[in-house]
Enzyme design. Structure first.
Site, PDB file in Angstrom:
ATOM      1  N   GLU B  75       5.282  22.502  92.401  1.00  0.00           N
ATOM      2  CA  GLU B  75       5.087  22.151  93.810  1.00  0.00           C
ATOM      3  C   GLU B  75       4.605  23.348  94.617  1.00  0.00           C
ATOM      4  O   GLU B  75       5.181  24.431  94.545  1.00  0.00           O
ATOM      5  CB  GLU B  75       6.380  21.641  94.441  1.00  0.00           C
ATOM      6  CG  GLU B  75       6.180  21.383  95.935  1.00  0.00           C
ATOM      7  CD  GLU B  75       7.442  21.052  96.711  1.00  0.00           C
ATOM      8  OE1 GLU B  75       8.519  20.972  96.105  1.00  0.00           O
ATOM      9  OE2 GLU B  75       7.322  20.882  97.938  1.00  0.00           O
ATOM     10  N   ASP B 143      16.121  36.352  98.680  1.00  0.00           N
ATOM     11  CA  ASP B 143      15.489  36.569  99.982  1.00  0.00           C
ATOM     12  C   ASP B 143      16.421  37.464 100.777  1.00  0.00           C
ATOM     13  O   ASP B 143      17.586  37.136 100.975  1.00  0.00           O
ATOM     14  CB  ASP B 143      15.307  35.202 100.674  1.00  0.00           C
ATOM     15  CG  ASP B 143      14.655  35.339 102.039  1.00  0.00           C
ATOM     16  OD1 ASP B 143      14.224  36.453 102.394  1.00  0.00           O
ATOM     17  OD2 ASP B 143      14.573  34.320 102.749  1.00  0.00           O
ATOM     18  N   ASP B 145      16.727  39.544 104.381  1.00  0.00           N
ATOM     19  CA  ASP B 145      16.144  39.724 105.712  1.00  0.00           C
ATOM     20  C   ASP B 145      16.873  40.829 106.447  1.00  0.00           C
ATOM     21  O   ASP B 145      18.099  40.826 106.518  1.00  0.00           O
ATOM     22  CB  ASP B 145      16.309  38.441 106.533  1.00  0.00           C
ATOM     23  CG  ASP B 145      15.148  37.500 106.318  1.00  0.00           C
ATOM     24  OD1 ASP B 145      14.154  37.932 105.690  1.00  0.00           O
ATOM     25  OD2 ASP B 145      15.246  36.348 106.768  1.00  0.00           O
TER      26      ASP B 145
END
Lengths: 474, 454
Positions: B75, B143, B145
């Site tokens: 995808e 991830d 941040d």
């Protein structure tokens, strides 16, 4: 396994080896319909007990005793030769009961695995090794040379998790993927993808196997159920099975209770009077910050849905707050979707269910998050302040804190309910929406001691497993 | 409703939404980023072939063991200029991928899992009742941040980042990368600058791609030392009589030095009362905290090394407290961990179906390209030196066409980034993919031989 009416024809004894079956395949037994149901109810009592204990945050050693006690009390049989059969039959009946939805499967899988874990630990070492062999686990103990090379690290892990250090310990080396719970708790030394597990940790390895077998089996059973059994057993087993499944899960708070619709203008008022602390806190933070992170939006949003806030009102409610922080346009673009989604209007169109206490207690709020169970996730100081704001009196407050220290979060919430409402809550708090409904009921009836009312209102709304089981047994 | 849900499969839509907002703001500053620049970037620079090679994992070869449906079951999702979000895009070849990106010019490309069937045809498969449309493979991703570190830095807040706080990201890369290699045994790991405020990590070993959600969650929990949320004061909790070897190594090899030699002074962690009170809160012993507080309040003259001096005092006092034992000494480590230890966005890593922004995208707010970071010298990485879109296009126009190969990026400052991606990540990855395909093919052949020879 076949269910037959009253007269029993034959019963094959499987009586070999361990008393702890792996439930690999349904036994070739014939079972009387009464036993079919009664055995299942007995086992359900065990599972329900385990589930309650888990949601109260019991420690592993408390769990061990509790599980074995529950088992001994409920899984008795007048003929000791029948014990194993009862075990196996009840397991397979409940598989049928709990195979039918994702949520039921998840619950059954986790509780049965917990049960198996403590029963396995209770077995003597030679039986444990035999069970390991039954699972076809190909792992061998690490050699002395290899042990020496990592001994220091292994001892460090042992110290870290408070295990005694032994020099002649047996370790198995397995791929870390096989023991996720040990990895998650940093309870093993991992090197180059391999976890070194001590003999007393082998249970984790076995549990992974057990769970993966059962998980697959439940999906297969579900297929059989939808393709055959449901139709064939329409009149005989299906009613029993349906009764059994609802007897545990309690009411479905997805649908607001009858006539319970709330409108936006009342929401501040009812938040003050009837929201449990977890929801009241989110509500407050939302009004303060005009924003909540994802976990908070889900927990509060689904609760409000269960309370009876219609989709349009929900959108208006969230928009009113969020637009003050992020602007109306951004709200429509980024947040409205997930609200409609919660109401089953977007995406895969599942109508999502409000979170239960168990789910909220086991969540892991991080930096910036306000969701979770305040009794579990707040520091004592913050909790005291919050309870004082709810006007919980000094004495009750100490009782609540005491429950929290013993990690009885739902009991702490129950005590808060009782203190705030000046009324008992015999069923305990299992779900924020139940807290809300009970609170509303008390406020509506204006009767402080409302046991009879609660019981009346509980018809068709049974929130306590025992009631249903009583009904079934009587 | 402005947002047009073209694909209604957004139920598990898990993308970073605030970038959409950032992009809107950006349109006011056309010299940094705009759709025309992006078109030129996709037209001339974006490394399609390398992306395709990567996500094919050797299945685009001629070996009989190759699964030619593999890339087509992956995808992709595109976020377009006008806020249209396209999910479940799939492509069967590098040219299909290239044409779609050039045509649609997505402001953001996300990469999702490989599904059991072609995601663009998932509705056809959903008729059967059994849900056979399900994710089967996905890189293990992380991830990180900088905005999650707001209580550990004083130089910036939110999405802002500077060279004073960027070392927090360097620490995260070092700690996680070492653990992924040494502990979990992974070797094909790609670190990427997220374009603005953090880093992404893609673990691409076959074994990592096939982890189930529970195993992913286990790895995330292995990394987790944060137990706190907004309502509890203590954020890091290191319990037990000793620390796990992973934490010890992270502490001694990375955290301690970065804390004492960099962040202590660069973030001025003990500068004033407000700041040191935050640290004293982490010490559960009244007599220790009041002694330190007394000393620090009476000695307010500001010196260059005030942070170092106060930290040393704190350490000495806690270590000398023999009778109170380990608990207090552990506070020292807890403080170091609080201000340095990586803070992962756990949800991204836990679920196979989570999408993550593709490398070599351009961040709409900063105009910076999401370039790979070499973990071996990540301390040299400077986010403010990352190539900007307009700069790249300038290089193409002026000095371009000087590259040796037929790749336009060769002559730009993106050249080194793509070369690193290709030589240090892609080549070793594809080599081991080929070996894996060969091995599993041989095993299959062997098995079918065995089953025939009955």
């Amino acid at each position: 396994m076949e269910a037959v009416r009253s007269q029993r024809k034959s019963l094959v004894s499987t009586g070999v080896g361990s008393t702890l079956p792996l439930y690999r395949s349904a036994p070739p037994l014939e079972v009387r319909l009464e036993d079919f149901e009664l055995y299942a109810i007995d086992r359900l009592r065990v599972l329900k007990g385990i589930s309650d204990a888990l949601s109260r945050g019991k420690k592993p050693d408390e769990m061990e005793k509790l599980v074995l006690d529950l088992w001994k009390t409920n899984m008795r049989h007048q003929h000791s030769s029948e014990l194993l059969n009862k075990d196996i039959i009840s397991h397979f009946v409940l598989r049928l009961v709990y195979c039918r939805t994702e949520e039921l499967r998840k619950w059954f899988l986790s509780i049965e695995t917990t049960l198996f874990r403590y029963r396995f630990r209770d077995e003597p070492p030679e039986k444990q090794r035999a069970l390991m062999a039954d699972f076809d686990l190909p792992y061998k103990a690490v050699t002395i040379a290899e042990y020496e090379s990592v001994k220091e690290k292994l001892n460090q892990v042992a110290r870290a998790i408070g295990q005694p250090i032994t020099t002649d310990a047996i370790y198995y080396k397995v791929p870390f993927e096989e023991v996720p719970e040990l990895v998650a708790g940093r309870r093993v030394f991992i090197q180059k993808g391999n976890a070194y597990i001590a003999m007393n940790q082998v249970v984790s390895l076995v549990i992974t196997q057990f769970r993966s077998h059962l998980s697959k089996a439940l999906v297969l059973t579900n297929r059989k159920w939808t393709s055959m059994i449901r139709e064939q057993e329409k009149d005989r087993l299906v009613p029993i099975i349906e009764a059994l499944s609802t007897s545990y899960l309690g009411p479905d708070y997805n649908q607001p209770r009858e006539h319970a619709e709330i409108s936006l203008k009342d929401i501040d008022q009812i938040a003050k009077s009837s929201f449990p602390l977890c929801m009241g806190h989110l509500f407050e933070k939302l009004q303060e910050d005009h924003h909540l992170k994802h976990g908070g939006r889900m927990q509060l949003g689904l609760f409000l849905k269960g309370v009876g806030l219609k989709l349009d009102d929900a959108l208006a409610f969230w928009r009113a707050e969020f637009s003050r922080k992020v602007g109306a346009e951004r709200f429509e673009k980024e947040y409205a979707y997930s609200i409609r989604h919660n109401y089953g209007k977007e995406g895969k169109r599942t109508d999502y269910t409000p979170y239960s206490c168990q789910k909220i207690i086991s969540s892991t709020p991080g930096v910036g998050d306000h969701h979770g169970c305040p009794y579990r996730h707040f520091s004592e100081e913050n909790l005291r302040a919050a309870l004082t704001r709810m006007r919980v009196g000094n004495r009750a407050l100490e009782d609540v804190i005491d429950k929290v220290r013993n990690r009885h979060y739902q009991l702490a919430c129950t005590l808060t309910f009782e203190a705030v409402h000046g009324s008992s809550c015999d069923a305990g708090v299992n779900h924020p929406n139940q807290y809300y409904n009970d609170s509303q009921r008390i406020l509506e009836s204006q009767v402080s001691s409302s046991w009879t009312n609660t019981k009346m209102a509980c018809k068709g709304y049974l929130c306590h497993c025992d009631f249903v089981i009583m009904d079934l047994v009587v | 409703m402005n947002r047009e849900e073209v694909e209604n499969g957004g139920d598990d839509m898990l993308i970073d939404r605030d970038e959409i907002e950032q992009r809107r703001l950006e349109n006011a500053v056309p010299e940094g980023f705009n759709a025309d620049y992006l078109k030129a970037y996709y037209g001339k620079i974006f490394p399609y072939v390398d992306m395709f090679k990567w996500l094919s994992y050797g299945n685009d070869g001629k070996h009989p063991g190759c699964d030619h449906s593999y890339f087509g079951r992956r995808e992709f999702s595109f976020t377009l200029d006008n806020d249209i979000y396209l999910r479940f895009q799939s492509f069967n070849s590098v040219s299909e991928l290239e044409n779609a990106i050039k045509e649609k010019c997505p402001f953001k490309i996300d990469i999702g899992p490989v599904y059991s069937v072609d995601p663009s045809k998932r509705h056809a498969y959903s008729q059967g009742g059994d849900n056979i449309f399900t994710p089967v493979e996905k890189e293990l991703v992380f991830d990180i941040d900088i905005s999650d570190y707001d209580d550990a830095r004083y130089c910036c807040s939110g999405a802002d980042v500077c060279l004073e706080c960027w070392p927090l990201m360097t620490i995260a890369i070092k700690v996680i990368d070492t653990a992924l290699r040494d502990d979990f045994g992974f070797s094909h790991i790609l670190w990427v600058y997220s374009g603005r405020r953090g880093v992404h990590c893609w673990v691409c070993d076959g074994k990592a791609r096939r982890l189930n959600n529970e195993q992913r969650a286990a790895i995330v929990d292995y990394f987790r030392v944060y137990k706190g949320n907004e309502n509890s004061s203590k954020k890091v909790s290191l319990v037990g009589p000793a620390l796990h070897p992973f934490l010890v190594r992270s502490h001694t090899e990375v955290l301690k030095d970065y804390f004492e030699k960099r962040l202590l002074s660069s973030q001025n962690l003990f500068l004033n009362e407000e700041r040191f009170e935050k640290i004293l809160e982490m010490i559960p012993d009244e007599s220790v905290t009041s002694e330190l507080r007394g000393r620090w309040l009476s000695n307010k003259r500001s010196r260059e090394e005030i942070n170092v001096a106060r930290w040393d005092q704190l350490k000495n006092l806690l270590q000398s407290n023999k009778q109170k034992g380990q608990g207090l000494r552990r506070c020292i480590e807890e403080i170091v961990f609080t201000f340095t230890y990586p803070r992962l966005d756990m949800e991204v890593s836990k679920h196979m179906n989570h999408l993550l922004k593709a490398p070599f995208c351009v961040h709409p707010k900063t105009g910076r390209v999401c370039v790979p970071i070499n973990p071996k010298n990540c301390e040299e990485f400077n986010p403010s030196a990352v190539p900007i879109l307009s700069q790249l296009l300038g290089e193409l126009n002026t000095g371009g066409f000087k590259g040796e190969g037929d790749n336009e990026w060769d002559g730009t400052s993106l050249g080194d980034c793509v070369r690193y991606f290709r030589e240090s990540f892609l080549q070793p990855l594809l080599k081991s993919c080929k070996e894996e395909i060969e091995t599993s093919y041989n095993a299959k052949v062997q098995q079918s031989r065995n089953s025939i020879s009955w």
